[in-house]
Design a protein around this motif. Sequence first.
Motif, PDB file in Angstrom:
ATOM      1  N   PRO A 170       0.815  -1.234   0.000  1.00  0.00           N
ATOM      2  CA  PRO A 170       0.000   0.000   0.000  1.00  0.00           C
ATOM      3  C   PRO A 170       0.841   1.273   0.000  1.00  0.00           C
ATOM      4  CG  PRO A 170      -0.899  -1.603   1.530  1.00  0.00           C
ATOM      5  CD  PRO A 170       0.429  -2.146   1.096  1.00  0.00           C
ATOM      6  N   ASP A 171       1.938   1.257   0.754  1.00  0.00           N
ATOM      7  CA  ASP A 171       2.789   2.440   0.807  1.00  0.00           C
ATOM      8  C   ASP A 171       3.584   2.617  -0.483  1.00  0.00           C
ATOM      9  OD1 ASP A 171       4.123   4.666   2.116  1.00  0.00           O
ATOM     10  OD2 ASP A 171       5.876   3.340   2.190  1.00  0.00           O
ATOM     11  N   LEU A 172       3.983   1.487  -1.112  1.00  0.00           N
ATOM     12  CA  LEU A 172       4.790   1.555  -2.324  1.00  0.00           C
ATOM     13  C   LEU A 172       3.959   1.899  -3.547  1.00  0.00           C
ATOM     14  CD1 LEU A 172       6.965  -1.660  -1.757  1.00  0.00           C
ATOM     15  CD2 LEU A 172       7.712   0.710  -1.487  1.00  0.00           C
ATOM     16  N   ALA A 173       2.683   1.417  -3.589  1.00  0.00           N
ATOM     17  CA  ALA A 173       1.868   1.575  -4.785  1.00  0.00           C
ATOM     18  C   ALA A 173       1.372   2.996  -4.956  1.00  0.00           C
ATOM     19  CB  ALA A 173       0.686   0.604  -4.742  1.00  0.00           C
ATOM     20  N   GLY A 174       1.016   3.635  -3.877  1.00  0.00           N
ATOM     21  CA  GLY A 174       0.521   4.997  -3.993  1.00  0.00           C
ATOM     22  C   GLY A 174      -0.878   5.086  -4.537  1.00  0.00           C
ATOM     23  N   GLY A 175      -1.792   4.233  -4.041  1.00  0.00           N
ATOM     24  CA  GLY A 175      -3.197   4.360  -4.434  1.00  0.00           C
ATOM     25  C   GLY A 175      -3.620   3.382  -5.507  1.00  0.00           C
TER      26      GLY A 175
ATOM     27  N   VAL B 220      -3.150  -2.920  -6.841  1.00  0.00           N
ATOM     28  CA  VAL B 220      -3.505  -4.251  -7.352  1.00  0.00           C
ATOM     29  C   VAL B 220      -2.450  -4.774  -8.325  1.00  0.00           C
ATOM     30  CG1 VAL B 220      -5.190  -5.556  -8.679  1.00  0.00           C
ATOM     31  CG2 VAL B 220      -5.959  -3.922  -6.946  1.00  0.00           C
ATOM     32  N   PRO B 221      -2.044  -4.003  -9.355  1.00  0.00           N
ATOM     33  CA  PRO B 221      -0.996  -4.509 -10.248  1.00  0.00           C
ATOM     34  C   PRO B 221       0.306  -4.813  -9.521  1.00  0.00           C
ATOM     35  CG  PRO B 221      -2.079  -2.613 -11.223  1.00  0.00           C
ATOM     36  CD  PRO B 221      -2.560  -2.698  -9.810  1.00  0.00           C
ATOM     37  N   LEU B 222       0.660  -4.018  -8.531  1.00  0.00           N
ATOM     38  CA  LEU B 222       1.903  -4.247  -7.802  1.00  0.00           C
ATOM     39  C   LEU B 222       1.824  -5.525  -6.981  1.00  0.00           C
ATOM     40  CD1 LEU B 222       4.717  -3.332  -7.034  1.00  0.00           C
ATOM     41  CD2 LEU B 222       3.701  -1.915  -5.214  1.00  0.00           C
ATOM     42  N   ARG B 223       0.662  -5.734  -6.343  1.00  0.00           N
ATOM     43  CA  ARG B 223       0.511  -6.956  -5.548  1.00  0.00           C
ATOM     44  C   ARG B 223       0.563  -8.196  -6.453  1.00  0.00           C
ATOM     45  NH1 ARG B 223      -1.060  -7.263  -0.459  1.00  0.00           N
ATOM     46  NH2 ARG B 223      -1.859  -5.119  -0.504  1.00  0.00           N
TER      47      ARG B 223
END
Length: 423
Positions: free
Chosen positions: A131-136, A140-143
């Motif tokens: 959550p902190d890395l994705a920025g909003g 979902v794509p990052l996870r």
Amino acid sequence: MPQPRTADSTTSPRSPRVRPRGAGGGQQRDPEQLERLRSKIGALSTATLKRLESDLPWYRSLRPDERAALGLVAQKGIASFVTWYERPTSPAWVMNDVFGTAPTELTRSISLQRALQLIRVVVEAVEDQVPDLAGGAGEVPLREAVLRYSREVAFAAADVYARAAETRGAWDTRLEALVVDAILRGESSDALRSRIAAVGWKSDGRITVMVGSSPAEPSPSFVNELRRASARFADDTLVGIQGDRLILVLGGMANNGSDLDSAFTRLSELFGPGPVVYGPEAASLIDASASAQAAFAGLNAAPAWPGAPRPAAANDLWPERVISGDDAARRDLYKYIYVPLVNAGNGLVETLSSYLSLGHSLEATARELFVHANTVRYRLRRVCDVTGWDPLLPREAFVLQTALAVGRLTVAARPAQDRGLTR
């Protein structure tokens, strides 16, 4: 004539025809998100190492250099994830980027199961920061990318361990072949002792060498099957295949209480066609060369005895080995049969010689020696007691007759002052 497409056409000339593989199906990455990932690599590595310390007790028990090697793998994995997330490529990069730094240390320090536990902890540590890395919107794509990345790393870890196992197996096979070859050549050195220790040999007695032909087309699992079968009868086993010859070095034979004859018979079924011969017991693996040489001498002489059992003891082939020129068999016949008979006295040599030369007739022998037939029977029983060979059995009588001939030739070849037979 068809008109060329323009920039206003339905399909733009700049549109890709095939979607590239990778997380997100080839979608453009958010530059701010990528920059955020790069800036957080150090923090992620620190959090991951702390989590390894807290979640994995076995990690805390490792030596500092082992923890450092595994920590390096974890940090390299996080850094490589950022690179992969920006430009997904084929899985081949995982081997080089993540495990290329310390594969030997990894496989030496921990098992595959623990390696997968380490990967799981690293993935969980990264997931917690998503959550902190994705920025909003990019969460979902990052996870999903983290999960796909962890799968590739897990497969790469399995590949590393498989390669390491193959390398160890190949080295162990070569080392075992060197030990078997050294035993056959009669090598006795500190190098041989260290090799014996390296192959994990533990038996300190009842060493026997068994030789015969190898199967014409052994299966890939033949050696493993041979080891499993021999484990039922011996504490340790070395296997050597030299051309069409199969050699088994067996340690601690029948210490489990099984019958030796039955054990040799069962093991002989794993050899190829033809005779199978086992040598006499040796006191240690260093002394097993004599057993191996006797077994090979018996194997070479076995065709002279068509009715030989399978397997046959090398000592049961003493006469054939003497005829084929085996000096060890000649010495054994003299030492273990002729000398004990002469030293036993009481006319045993004369009685045995007459009995064999007169067609195995008790009555003829009694007349020849001017004694009662029962006296002949008694003396022949004494011959069996002294030598272990029964003159009333045709095959064993042949062994005894060969021993008498060998003993007489040996005595005749010695100077008169050296003909004392008492040992």
